[in-house]
Scaffold this motif. Structure first.
Motif, PDB file in Angstrom:
ATOM      1  N   MET A  12       0.834  -1.191   0.143  1.00 19.96           N
ATOM      2  CA  MET A  12      -0.096   0.157  -0.011  1.00 19.96           C
ATOM      3  C   MET A  12       0.794   1.138   0.214  1.00 19.96           C
ATOM      4  SD  MET A  12      -3.289  -0.937   2.506  1.00 19.96           S
ATOM      5  CE  MET A  12      -2.184  -1.353   3.708  1.00 19.96           C
ATOM      6  N   GLN A  13       1.891   1.197   0.470  1.00 21.64           N
ATOM      7  CA  GLN A  13       2.989   2.209   0.627  1.00 21.64           C
ATOM      8  C   GLN A  13       3.711   2.552  -0.718  1.00 21.64           C
ATOM      9  OE1 GLN A  13       4.879   3.499   4.046  1.00 21.64           O
ATOM     10  NE2 GLN A  13       6.886   3.967   3.237  1.00 21.64           N
ATOM     11  N   TYR A  14       4.292   1.585  -1.267  1.00 21.85           N
ATOM     12  CA  TYR A  14       4.871   1.542  -2.619  1.00 21.85           C
ATOM     13  C   TYR A  14       4.283   1.383  -3.837  1.00 21.85           C
ATOM     14  CZ  TYR A  14       8.782   2.008   0.864  1.00 21.85           C
ATOM     15  OH  TYR A  14       9.628   2.515   1.664  1.00 21.85           O
ATOM     16  N   LYS A  15       3.132   0.857  -4.074  1.00 18.76           N
ATOM     17  CA  LYS A  15       2.451   0.676  -5.412  1.00 18.76           C
ATOM     18  C   LYS A  15       1.267   1.886  -5.440  1.00 18.76           C
ATOM     19  CE  LYS A  15       3.863  -2.791  -7.832  1.00 18.76           C
ATOM     20  NZ  LYS A  15       4.089  -2.789  -9.423  1.00 18.76           N
ATOM     21  N   ALA A  16       1.307   2.519  -6.383  1.00 15.98           N
ATOM     22  CA  ALA A  16       0.320   3.640  -6.534  1.00 15.98           C
ATOM     23  C   ALA A  16      -1.002   3.101  -6.573  1.00 15.98           C
ATOM     24  CB  ALA A  16       0.791   4.423  -7.868  1.00 15.98           C
ATOM     25  N   ALA A  17      -1.193   1.882  -7.174  1.00 14.85           N
ATOM     26  CA  ALA A  17      -2.474   1.257  -7.639  1.00 14.85           C
ATOM     27  C   ALA A  17      -3.322   1.083  -5.902  1.00 14.85           C
ATOM     28  CB  ALA A  17      -2.527   0.220  -8.279  1.00 14.85           C
ATOM     29  N   LEU A  18      -2.282   0.877  -4.923  1.00 18.70           N
ATOM     30  CA  LEU A  18      -2.929   0.668  -3.684  1.00 18.70           C
ATOM     31  C   LEU A  18      -2.813   1.711  -2.638  1.00 18.70           C
ATOM     32  CD1 LEU A  18      -1.807  -3.042  -3.496  1.00 18.70           C
ATOM     33  CD2 LEU A  18      -4.021  -2.205  -4.211  1.00 18.70           C
ATOM     34  N   ARG A  19      -1.930   2.975  -2.972  1.00 17.80           N
ATOM     35  CA  ARG A  19      -1.732   4.009  -2.033  1.00 17.80           C
ATOM     36  C   ARG A  19      -3.268   4.437  -1.646  1.00 17.80           C
ATOM     37  NH1 ARG A  19       2.403   7.844  -0.609  1.00 17.80           N
ATOM     38  NH2 ARG A  19       3.798   6.216  -1.158  1.00 17.80           N
ATOM     39  N   GLY A  20      -3.420   4.466  -0.561  1.00 16.29           N
ATOM     40  CA  GLY A  20      -4.956   5.192  -0.022  1.00 16.29           C
ATOM     41  C   GLY A  20      -6.054   4.405  -0.240  1.00 16.29           C
ATOM     42  N   LYS A  21      -5.826   2.895  -0.683  1.00 18.43           N
ATOM     43  CA  LYS A  21      -6.735   2.156  -0.722  1.00 18.43           C
ATOM     44  C   LYS A  21      -6.759   0.814   0.019  1.00 18.43           C
ATOM     45  CE  LYS A  21      -7.689   3.875  -5.505  1.00 18.43           C
ATOM     46  NZ  LYS A  21      -6.624   4.654  -5.652  1.00 18.43           N
ATOM     47  N   PRO A  22      -6.714   0.959   1.087  1.00 15.94           N
ATOM     48  CA  PRO A  22      -6.438  -0.304   2.299  1.00 15.94           C
ATOM     49  C   PRO A  22      -7.635  -1.186   2.167  1.00 15.94           C
ATOM     50  CG  PRO A  22      -7.187   1.552   3.368  1.00 15.94           C
ATOM     51  CD  PRO A  22      -6.918   1.919   2.127  1.00 15.94           C
ATOM     52  N   PRO A  37       2.783   1.993 -11.133  1.00 15.01           N
ATOM     53  CA  PRO A  37       3.938   2.865 -10.923  1.00 15.01           C
ATOM     54  C   PRO A  37       4.414   2.672  -9.409  1.00 15.01           C
ATOM     55  CG  PRO A  37       2.674   3.991 -12.198  1.00 15.01           C
ATOM     56  CD  PRO A  37       1.694   3.058 -12.100  1.00 15.01           C
ATOM     57  N   GLU A  38       5.514   2.597  -9.206  1.00 14.38           N
ATOM     58  CA  GLU A  38       6.029   2.439  -7.641  1.00 14.38           C
ATOM     59  C   GLU A  38       6.500   3.608  -7.316  1.00 14.38           C
ATOM     60  OE1 GLU A  38       8.763  -0.834  -8.383  1.00 14.38           O
ATOM     61  OE2 GLU A  38       7.421  -2.165  -8.765  1.00 14.38           O
ATOM     62  N   TYR A  39       6.062   4.057  -5.855  1.00 17.73           N
ATOM     63  CA  TYR A  39       6.825   5.100  -5.197  1.00 17.73           C
ATOM     64  C   TYR A  39       8.331   4.655  -4.811  1.00 17.73           C
ATOM     65  CZ  TYR A  39       2.492   7.515  -4.494  1.00 17.73           C
ATOM     66  OH  TYR A  39       0.994   7.853  -5.213  1.00 17.73           O
ATOM     67  N   GLU A  40       9.290   5.576  -4.952  1.00 25.57           N
ATOM     68  CA  GLU A  40      10.427   5.335  -4.712  1.00 25.57           C
ATOM     69  C   GLU A  40      10.796   5.476  -2.941  1.00 25.57           C
ATOM     70  OE1 GLU A  40      13.236   8.275  -6.085  1.00 25.57           O
ATOM     71  OE2 GLU A  40      12.980   7.679  -8.049  1.00 25.57           O
ATOM     72  N   LYS A  57       8.507   9.859  -7.180  1.00 30.07           N
ATOM     73  CA  LYS A  57       9.281  10.302  -6.370  1.00 30.07           C
ATOM     74  C   LYS A  57       8.358  10.353  -5.022  1.00 30.07           C
ATOM     75  CE  LYS A  57      12.810  11.486  -8.470  1.00 30.07           C
ATOM     76  NZ  LYS A  57      14.361  11.458  -7.990  1.00 30.07           N
ATOM     77  N   LYS A  58       9.105  10.015  -3.761  1.00 36.14           N
ATOM     78  CA  LYS A  58       8.641   9.967  -2.397  1.00 36.14           C
ATOM     79  C   LYS A  58       7.977  11.371  -2.219  1.00 36.14           C
ATOM     80  CE  LYS A  58       7.741   8.780   1.954  1.00 36.14           C
ATOM     81  NZ  LYS A  58       6.961   7.899   2.234  1.00 36.14           N
TER      82      LYS A  58
END
Length: 655
Positions: free
Chosen positions: A148-158, A222-225, A653-654
């Motif tokens: 959830m932290q590093y994959k954009a598809a899951l960021r903010g979508k627990p 995309p992946e967060y750094e 980017k982070k």
């Protein structure tokens, strides 16, 4: 792009699970073994525990899906987490039956029949191994949080992610201690007695619809750094969220310190905790998360190191976002919170709750220097003892192969001896993960072997699809290659062995191009104590963009990392008789003078290159100043900078 061993629908895999008459293993297991061998170095075989899980545990998951009518769900086996060598045993991708949105279930497979939880470490369990491991439920919970932290598809979508641990050989009663850890949607335990509940979980999270689109969306996401030291808001009082997601042994170490502090608070005695790991294993991430989380709970925590560049960078980062009118106070507080090993002797006994010693391999035998009064030099205390005395829970994070000077004695063995000599309880935790070099633990091992650190023998580099290792025929070629990577948005630096003089700025206040190879000349980073307009001070060379174009030495590069690093192997390390040999006459390091014995010279030079070669996140370019060494390395690294690079996956980017 995400990595995985095999991806197919559940119904397709179910057909392969059926054993052929007389076959040693299921066809699917043999296929996974072959896939693993193709994707790993020199046809390496998977661990027997992996094979057993594929043969005995994986069918339980596949059959559960088919029985629930979920044969179209996509199954990804050994799904790799971004930026690390950790893998999820099984990732199920599909559509949520309620929302219609992508839905994913992470499943960790455990074949053990019994489990024991450590009496004092609630997240440490024994599943029949010779060592304590992270609680499997906590393990899968952290894997979910990490994605959830590093994959954009899951960021903010627990709500899109669920986690499960499947112990299909165990009854509830045999593993009842494991149930004491609170479950969540991101991690629950299912045993033989709870297989129907496991099937219901699958039905609640996945609809009987094709999962290929959801799987591809996650793969292509995309992946967060990962955050770097300079990205981290170190002030817990500013409401910073978790900066580093700690996995496996990292989380064991993190929780161990918290529980040790609680034991001491409740009347227990002082405890010493030692965390050992190689480059990229996450030592600094643990240190920074410990400082943040312990401070948030109200404990008095001090971060200490023997590296000036690291300490000054942390101080600057801590005070950077200070509210208006508090800058001076914050800088003063930063000086107290981020200190040096030799300053801890000035603190009272148990003067703070926790001291976190990052880069503890740089601990010296004594804290004395030329400013120490004569009477204190006659019978000085050991620096390790001074540190242990200063805190109720001293924590040491180190790499046995990163000490750089003859007087540095910080090893796990040495610190265990000091704890025992002082009559104190100690805990030693080894880190096995890799969070640098694109998660390539193989690269880290290859560097150790190449340099002949310890008793290791050099081996040729075999590309592993993660870290990129390139050779340059000239320093100009190396520099041009790195400029191209910088143009693409990567952070880059060139570092070198300490084989050239290090001059002060010239009479015009400009840097002197000391590093000279044929007609190529470049300056070292600014010498400590000097200032040059347009160039960062030595302690900020690694983090200030103005450091590009200057050559960094090991003392300014240690701890830090860059997307791409160029390493100049100087004439102090030359190839002879199928291995590297140290040429002490070629070093210009003032710490390695004529009075230093050969064993210390050998250790310090090899350790220095061990540090330099492991600074890269995406890749490393190597150039050897000695021609014979250059020629020999061509037999160990077949790729040169002339070869085109594969297009990298888009990173975010982070923020």
């Amino acid at each position: 792009m995400s990595s995985y061993l095999l991806r197919e629908s559940a119904s397709s895999l179910a057909d392969e699970i059926k054993k052929q008459p007389g076959a040693k293993r299921r066809p699917l297991t043999d296929r996974l073994i072959e896939s693993y061998q193709r994707g790993h170095k020199q046809g390496k075989d998977p661990a027997s525990s992996w094979v057993d899980a594929w043969e005995n545990s994986l069918p339980i998951v596949i059959n559960a899906l088919v029985e629930r009518g979920l044969g179209q769900v996509e199954v990804l086996i050994e799904y790799g987490l971004p930026h690390t060598n950790a893998d999820v045993d099984v990732l199920l991708a599909g559509v949520h039956p309620g929302s219609g949105e992508p839905s994913y279930v992470l499943v960790e497979l455990k074949q053990q029949r019994t489990a024991t939880v450590h009496q004092e470490r609630s997240v440490a369990v024994n599943l029949g191994y010779d060592e304590w491991k992270l609680h499997p439920v906590r393990q899968v919970q952290k894997y979910c949080e990490y994605l959830m932290q590093y994959k954009a598809a899951l960021r903010g979508k627990p709500e899109r992610v669920a986690g499960a641990v499947l112990m299909h050989n165990a009854h509830d009663k045999e593993v009842e201690e494991l149930f004491k850890l609170p479950p969540s949607d991101h991690g629950r335990l299912y045993t033989m007695d709870r297989l129907e509940l496991f099937r219901k979980l699958l039905g609640a999270r996945l609809a009987p619809r094709p999962g290929g689109e959801a799987a591809q969306a996650l793969i292509n996401s995309p992946e967060y750094e990962p955050p770097k030291i300079t990205d981290v808001n170190l002030d817990a009082r500013m409401g910073a969220e978790e900066c580093f997601q700690l996995l496996d042994e990292q989380e064991v170490a993190h929780q161990e310190v918290h529980e040790a502090v609680r034991r001491v608070r409740d009347g227990g005695t002082k405890e010493v905790i030692i965390v050992r790991g190689g480059p990229g294993s996450g030592k600094s991430a643990i240190a920074l998360e410990l400082r943040r989380t312990l401070a948030r709970e109200g404990w008095d925590v001090v971060h200490a190191s023997g590296a000036k560049a690291l300490t000054l960078t942390l101080r600057e980062s801590y005070a950077r976002n200070a509210p208006r009118g508090t800058k001076t106070r914050m800088k003063k507080e930063a000086t107290r919170l981020f200190t040096y090993f030799n300053q801890l002797k000035e603190r009272e006994e148990n003067g703070c709750d926790v001291v976190i010693c990052d880069e503890a391999h740089r601990i010296r035998r004594h804290s004395t220097d030329r400013y120490t009064p004569r009477e204190e030099r006659e019978d000085p205390r050991l620096q390790a003892d001074e540190i242990i005395t200063a805190a109720r829970v001293p924590v040491f994070l180190l790499d046995d192969w990163q000490s750089l000077r003859p007087g540095e004695v910080g090893t796990a063995e040495y610190l265990v001896q000091r704890a025992q000599a002082l009559g104190l309880k100690h805990t030693l935790i080894d880190l096995g993960g890799m969070f640098r070099a694109q998660g390539s633990a193989y690269f880290r091992d290859w560097v150790v072997r190449l340099l002949g650190v310890g008793t290791h023998t050099p081996q040729p580099w075999v590309p592993d699809g993660r870290m990129q290792v390139q050779l340059a025929d000239t320093p100009e070629e190396m520099e041009d290659f790195l400029k191209e990577r910088a143009f693409e948005g990567a952070s880059t630096r060139i570092v070198a062995g300490f084989c050239w003089p290090w001059s002060k700025p010239d009479d015009n206040g400009e840097l002197v191009p000391d590093v000279t190879i044929d007609g190529w000349k470049r300056p070292w980073n600014v010498k400590p104590g000097s200032a040059v307009q347009g160039a960062p001070a030595a302690d900020f060379w690694a983090t200030d963009p103005r450091g590009v174009g200057q050559i960094g030495c090991v003392y300014t590069a240690q701890t830090f990392e860059f997307d791409w690093v160029g390493v100049i192997i100087g004439p102090d390390l030359v190839w002879q008789d199928d291995r590297f040999h140290v040429n002490r006459s070629a070093t210009h390091d003032p710490e390695l003078g004529k009075s230093i014995d050969q064993a210390d010279i050998e250790r310090c030079v090899r350790n220095a290159y061990h540090v330099l070669l492991t600074r890269g996140v995406m890749g490393v370019v190597i150039y050897a100043a000695d021609k014979d060494t250059r020629d020999a390395l061509r037999g160990h690294v077949v790729e040169t900078v002339k070869h085109p690079l594969p297009k990298p996956m888009r990173k975010i980017k982070k923020t």
